[in-house]
Design a protein around this motif. Sequence first.
Motif, PDB file in Angstrom:
ATOM      1  N   UNK A   8      23.452  -3.249  99.652  1.00  0.00           N
ATOM      2  CA  UNK A   8      24.265  -4.287  99.035  1.00  0.00           C
ATOM      3  C   UNK A   8      24.707  -3.786  97.678  1.00  0.00           C
ATOM      4  N   UNK A   9      26.003  -3.927  97.390  1.00  0.00           N
ATOM      5  CA  UNK A   9      26.503  -3.581  96.059  1.00  0.00           C
ATOM      6  C   UNK A   9      26.205  -4.775  95.154  1.00  0.00           C
ATOM      7  N   UNK A  10      25.333  -4.573  94.196  1.00  0.00           N
ATOM      8  CA  UNK A  10      24.946  -5.627  93.256  1.00  0.00           C
ATOM      9  C   UNK A  10      25.953  -5.692  92.108  1.00  0.00           C
ATOM     10  N   UNK A  11      26.387  -4.524  91.636  1.00  0.00           N
ATOM     11  CA  UNK A  11      27.351  -4.462  90.529  1.00  0.00           C
ATOM     12  C   UNK A  11      28.152  -3.176  90.658  1.00  0.00           C
ATOM     13  N   UNK A  12      29.452  -3.298  90.446  1.00  0.00           N
ATOM     14  CA  UNK A  12      30.346  -2.137  90.384  1.00  0.00           C
ATOM     15  C   UNK A  12      31.388  -2.472  89.326  1.00  0.00           C
ATOM     16  N   UNK A  13      31.301  -1.809  88.181  1.00  0.00           N
ATOM     17  CA  UNK A  13      32.179  -2.177  87.074  1.00  0.00           C
ATOM     18  C   UNK A  13      32.513  -0.979  86.195  1.00  0.00           C
ATOM     19  N   UNK A  14      33.667  -1.068  85.566  1.00  0.00           N
ATOM     20  CA  UNK A  14      34.042  -0.148  84.499  1.00  0.00           C
ATOM     21  C   UNK A  14      33.570  -0.816  83.211  1.00  0.00           C
ATOM     22  N   UNK A  15      32.906  -0.063  82.359  1.00  0.00           N
ATOM     23  CA  UNK A  15      32.474  -0.620  81.065  1.00  0.00           C
ATOM     24  C   UNK A  15      32.340   0.509  80.071  1.00  0.00           C
ATOM     25  N   UNK A  16      31.882   0.169  78.880  1.00  0.00           N
ATOM     26  CA  UNK A  16      31.680   1.192  77.861  1.00  0.00           C
ATOM     27  C   UNK A  16      30.184   1.489  77.725  1.00  0.00           C
TER      28      UNK A  16
END
Length: 71
Positions: A8-16
């Motif tokens: 399961x993908x819990x989080x997939x994000x672009x961030x700093x």
Amino acid sequence: RQQAHSLTVVRAEHRTLLATDGLAAVLEVGAPVDHLVLLHLADGVPAILEDRLVNPAMMPGFLAQDFAVAS
């Protein structure tokens, strides 16, 4: 181990990058990173929580992958 793997993908994000991130020793705080958290299951039972930071300059398009097919 003869167990059915799923995830399961819990989080997939672009961030700093934050000062508390492990990559802060090699990348400048505030640099862009891709952040991925996957929950791996074995026969439906949680087995591994993977928390990955990726330098997008080294792996462009990383978050566009279908992680249900290949982690």
